[in-house]
Design an enzyme around this catalytic site. Structure first.
Site, mmCIF file in Angstrom:
data_model
loop_
_atom_site.group_PDB
_atom_site.id
_atom_site.type_symbol
_atom_site.label_atom_id
_atom_site.label_comp_id
_atom_site.label_asym_id
_atom_site.label_seq_id
_atom_site.Cartn_x
_atom_site.Cartn_y
_atom_site.Cartn_z
ATOM 1 N N ASP A 1 0.810 -1.216 0.000
ATOM 2 C CA ASP A 1 0.000 0.000 0.000
ATOM 3 C C ASP A 1 0.841 1.264 0.000
ATOM 4 O O ASP A 1 0.318 2.354 -0.214
ATOM 5 C CB ASP A 1 -0.844 0.038 1.285
ATOM 6 C CG ASP A 1 -2.118 -0.752 1.158
ATOM 7 O OD1 ASP A 1 -2.773 -0.637 0.125
ATOM 8 O OD2 ASP A 1 -2.438 -1.489 2.098
HETATM 9 C C1 BGC Z 1 0.221 1.458 6.226
HETATM 10 C C2 BGC Z 1 -0.074 0.209 5.507
HETATM 11 C C3 BGC Z 1 -1.539 0.108 5.286
HETATM 12 C C4 BGC Z 1 -2.022 1.330 4.543
HETATM 13 C C5 BGC Z 1 -3.479 1.291 4.168
HETATM 14 C C6 BGC Z 1 -0.378 2.617 5.509
HETATM 15 O O1 BGC Z 1 -0.197 3.743 6.251
HETATM 16 O O2 BGC Z 1 1.601 1.612 6.366
HETATM 17 O O3 BGC Z 1 0.403 -0.875 6.233
HETATM 18 O O4 BGC Z 1 -1.792 -1.029 4.549
HETATM 19 O O5 BGC Z 1 -1.734 2.455 5.274
HETATM 20 O O6 BGC Z 1 -4.351 1.758 5.115
HETATM 21 C C1 NOJ Z 2 -1.678 -3.830 5.406
HETATM 22 C C2 NOJ Z 2 -2.844 -3.937 4.481
HETATM 23 O O1 NOJ Z 2 -3.988 -4.343 5.192
HETATM 24 C C3 NOJ Z 2 -2.564 -4.893 3.377
HETATM 25 O O2 NOJ Z 2 -3.629 -4.914 2.473
HETATM 26 C C4 NOJ Z 2 -1.291 -4.525 2.676
HETATM 27 O O3 NOJ Z 2 -1.046 -5.479 1.675
HETATM 28 C C5 NOJ Z 2 -0.131 -4.433 3.635
HETATM 29 N N1 NOJ Z 2 -0.472 -3.536 4.708
HETATM 30 C C6 NOJ Z 2 1.148 -3.968 2.965
HETATM 31 O O4 NOJ Z 2 1.120 -2.621 2.660
#
Ligand code: BGC
Ligand code: NOJ
Length: 811
Positions: A483
């Site tokens: 993400d």
């Molecule tokens: C986080 C991720 C998360 C994303 C989506 C980011 O700030 O680091 O782990 O999946 O937000 O909400």
């Molecule tokens: C947490 C999110 O829930 C997941 O969808 C994502 O793949 C990982 N973070 C990595 O960014």
């Protein structure tokens, strides 16, 4: 250092001090009503949706950290204490907290009085039961005051935490006998209320927080408890709470139990009231009648235990390694259920406000859950597919209550569509239920446009086929699995969302990770087409997959590992040509799992590079070298300090991908080593470093670049659970559901002599014995079914038998 121990016979973790390095929590509930409960009885409850239907209030990032819960105060003369230590923090003479499967039992004692709080959500009802048992271990008669306490949330947790100009005027309650009814907003647009009751006569009650606690006191020293007397307050606005006061006389050696129930009740719209503004209590009365006696509570508790024993019996392994057994047979499957239920909504790190059900998250969670309750997996798949768009792209999230896509975030995460194929194939392999492919699923919840599920899969695949960039690799969109790799974002202002700022689909930025997914799940889709007579489509899909493999070989190979992506300028990300972030874990895991480069040695080289460049003593970090400055063209990933989260943290979710990939190459020793390093059960002895619960995975462990290397964060809600179960149960221990039967293909450490597995598959119980006296890492030499030798290593579907014995000899 340990803060407790595993009790495998009872399937519990027993915490021996309230002062754990972080609150160590558990989840209560299996279907619609859920509670979070910490080892000091903190936490909250909600019905279906942690944002919209929250029963009790919780303040995140509080001080102390875990503040607010179901609190029971005991006043014994001048001493006021809680069985879970919080919130009074009165030193206890003894303390233990047993987190079990769907229940928690906290026991504290003080001055020869013992108090036990048994908390659970029964299987069939929307309530949390709190049974308090008080025992007098002294030699004299004891007169105690027992006070209960919960603080009601005004349902919508977001609104509850912000809209005070309104909410301080809306709170309403009713009290009748021993029962407190919380009915804020019921007079207008809500048909539900909460109930908090006890099965004994009470000496008093409170429903106004100010009356119970006092304006200038806190949870640790409520005025009513200090005074030994409730105020019998009725809340009008402000902060409604529920508190009962019970007077308890205990003879020496005597024990008494008190059953408290916190429930959610709903009425039909036309039957809301029994008199003007007096709520219809029928559903509450019916609910409470079920939990009046110890026998009733014992029975509901037993049902819960039986439910879990039955579920866990679907897959059990017996090896020489007690920790491995404990993980597979108890905690990993339990965590899979919790992530399936919660997605990423409510934990002690996820506030329950932000995200509903993640599209990719739910699809992956299903991989670890589908064998437990396939019917619920089926329902989930259909809910998810209903939110897909006509062009095959998807919302990134949907709300569990409305089951509608979340428009605030929208779509554009270009890995999402392919995860639907992963989930559906896993479901059909487990169940053999091809009929799901004919289920009519909507587009964007518009059922007038519903088409069979197979068409949704087709569009998922086609979406990726038709959204490719200059190197013929898939366009990344807002982000892929990672993400925080936001290659089309270019955010310069604080507060902008890295995920939703900027164009959703740049025409240039590409993802090698999605390319790997396309090969893996495209191949699975082609196999599904084979099964359903779609021969031409299968051939077409395989041609597309082949082309993608070529694209990866041409533009996705960096010399010693797979490139991660191309940014919006067409510059490689995760390449030796980069200054920082030269190698990433994700494409190494996904491409090798997909079989890319297995024949020409690229896969072998890529995994060697992972070991050489990303491996640490606590697991494999996401990338190296960590980004030390903000790269506007890469986005959120470079916003984190080095070693944290996606910026070179040990992101546990993709460690099992490497374990799976190692088994593709036959490396059982290495696969197990990768597994073991991040597995919390093996880290129990260093809980002071790891800090999160030793019985569940956390999302991230601080990487080698971080000052707090080895420290875990974001426990519970992580795709690590499902992927670990997949890696261990299928790739390592090697019991693999296929469209045609169960395949046995272990890839294990050569030191492992053998093991047995009991696996229920499509209604048949398989007792599988794996014999590795040859001490190999992979390779089935022979297999017998009920004593008769068979060709190959797939157990064909069995008819007319409930139990089948399988002996597999490796060599
Ligand atoms: C986080 C991720 C998360 C994303 C989506 C980011 O700030 O680091 O782990 O999946 O937000 O909400
Ligand atoms: C947490 C999110 O829930 C997941 O969808 C994502 O793949 C990982 N973070 C990595 O960014």
């Amino acid at each position: 250092m340990k803060f407790g121990h595993f009790d495998d016979a009872n399937k519990e973790y027993v915490i021996s001090t309230p002062r754990t390095p972080l609150p160590w929590i558990n989840y209560l509930g299996s279907q619609d009503f859920f509670s979070l409960i910490s080892n000091t009885a903190g936490g909250y409850s909600f019905y279906k949706d942690a944002k919209l239907l929250r029963l009790t209030r919780y303040r995140y990032n509080n001080c102390p950290l875990d503040n607010g819960g179901r609190y029971y105060y005991i006043k014994d003369g001048d001493t006021i204490w809680n069985p879970g230590w919080q919130p009074t923090q009165t030193e206890l003479d003894s303390y233990s907290c047993r987190h079990g499967l769907g229940y928690t039992i906290i026991t504290g004692s003080k001055n020869q009085i013992e108090a036990t709080l048994q908390a659970f959500v029964p299987i069939h009802d929307n309530c949390e039961i709190n049974r308090i048992i008080l025992t007098n271990n002294s030699s004299s008669q004891q007169h105690l005051d027992l006070f209960s306490f919960v603080e009601f949330c005004l349902w919508n947790a977001q609104d509850d935490a912000s809209n005070f100009q309104r909410n301080f005027s809306t709170g309403e309650v009713e009290v009748l006998g021993n029962t407190i009814y919380h009915k804020t907003e019921y007079r207008e647009r809500r048909n539900h209320y909460a109930v908090y009751s006890v099965n004994r006569d009470i000496a008093g009650f409170d429903t106004s927080r100010e009356a119970f606690i006092g304006l200038y006191n806190g949870f640790a020293n409520p005025e009513a408890v200090l005074a030994g007397e409730s105020r019998n307050s009725i809340a009008h606005g402000w902060q409604p709470v529920g508190s009962h006061h019970l007077k308890v006389d205990l003879a020496p050696g005597a024990s008494e139990s008190f059953i408290f129930v916190l429930g959610y009740c709903e009425n039909p719209k036309d039957q809301k009231f029994e008199a003007p503004n007096v709520i219809n209590k029928k559903p509450a009365n019916e609910l409470l009648a079920k939990y009046q006696t110890d026998e009733q509570v014992d029975q509901a508790f037993q049902e819960l235990k039986d439910y879990w024993s039955r579920l866990l019996s679907t897959y059990t392994v017996h090896t020489d390694d007690e920790k491995l057994n404990r993980l597979v047979n108890i905690w990993n499957q339990y965590q899979c259920m919790v992530t399936f239920n919660m997605s990423r909504s409510a934990s002690y790190f996820e506030s329950g406000l932000g995200r509903g059900m993640g599209f990719r998250d739910s699809c992956q969670d299903l991989l670890g859950f589908v064998h437990l309750i396939p019917e619920r997996a089926r329902e989930r798949i259909i809910d998810i597919a209903n939110t897909q768009f006509e062009d095959g792209s998807t919302y990134h999230q949907y709300q569990p209550l409305t089951k509608k896509g979340n428009a605030d975030i929208g779509g554009g995460f270009n890995d999402d569509p392919l995860w639907l194929i992963a989930a559906v194939c896993a479901y059909i392999r487990e169940t053999g239920d091809f009929s799901i492919l004919d289920e009519k699923c909507a587009f964007d919840c518009d059922f007038s446009r519903a088409v069979p599920l197979i068409e949704h899969l087709r569009r998922s695949f086609r979406f990726t086929s038709t959204h490719r960039g200059p190197h013929s690799l898939p366009l990344i969109g807002r982000a892929d699995w990672n993400d925080c790799l936001n290659l089309n974002c270019f955010s310069e202002e604080p507060g902008e969302s890295f995920q939703t700022f900027g164009p959703s689909e740049g025409p240039v930025a590409e993802s090698v990770f999605i390319a790997g997914m396309y090969v893996k799940y495209g191949t699975e889709y082609a196999e599904l087409c084979d099964q359903t007579g779609l021969d031409e489509e299968a051939a077409e899909v395989r041609r597309n997959v082949k082309e993608m493999e070529t694209a990866i070989e041409d533009a996705g190979w960096d010399g010693s590992w797979f490139v991660r992506a191309y940014d919006a300028y067409g510059k490689a990300v995760g390449s030796h040509t980069c200054e920082e972030g030269q190698i990433y874990i994700e494409p190494q895991g996904m491409c090798v799992m997909a079989g890319v480069g297995v024949d020409d040695g690229k896969a072998e080289t890529a995994l060697k590079s992972v070991e050489q460049k990303l491996e640490t003593k606590y697991g494999i970090v996401l990338l190296q070298p960590a980004y030390t400055k903000y790269h506007v063209e890469l986005g959120e990933i470079s916003s984190y300090p080095p070693g944290y989260k996606e910026n070179a943290g040990i992101f546990c979710h993709n460690n099992p991908w490497i374990a799976c990939a190692e088994t593709v190459l036959g490396h059982g020793n290495r696969a197990f080593e990768v597994f073991r390093k991040t597995c919390p059960i093996y880290l129990e002895d260093i809980s002071e470093i790891h800090r999160t619960e030793p019985y569940v995975y956390c999302q991230m462990v601080a990487g080698i670049d971080a000052p707090t290397f080895g420290e875990g964060k974001n426990s519970w809600l992580t795709g690590t659970a499902a992927w670990t179960f997949t890696a261990m149960s299928q790739y390592i221990l090697g019991v693999q559901p296929t469209f045609h039967g169960l395949k046995i293909d272990p890839c294990i450490p050569d030191t492992m002599k053998g093991y047995t597995i009991d696996r229920t598959f499509r209604g048949v119980r398989y007792h599988i014995t794996v014999d590795n006296s040859a001490h190999v890492q992979k390779g089935v030499k022979s297999m017998t079914i009920d004593g008769s030798p068979v060709e190959g290593n797939v157990i064909p579907p069995v008819q007319d038998k409930t139990d089948v014995n399988v002996v597999v000899t490796l060599g």
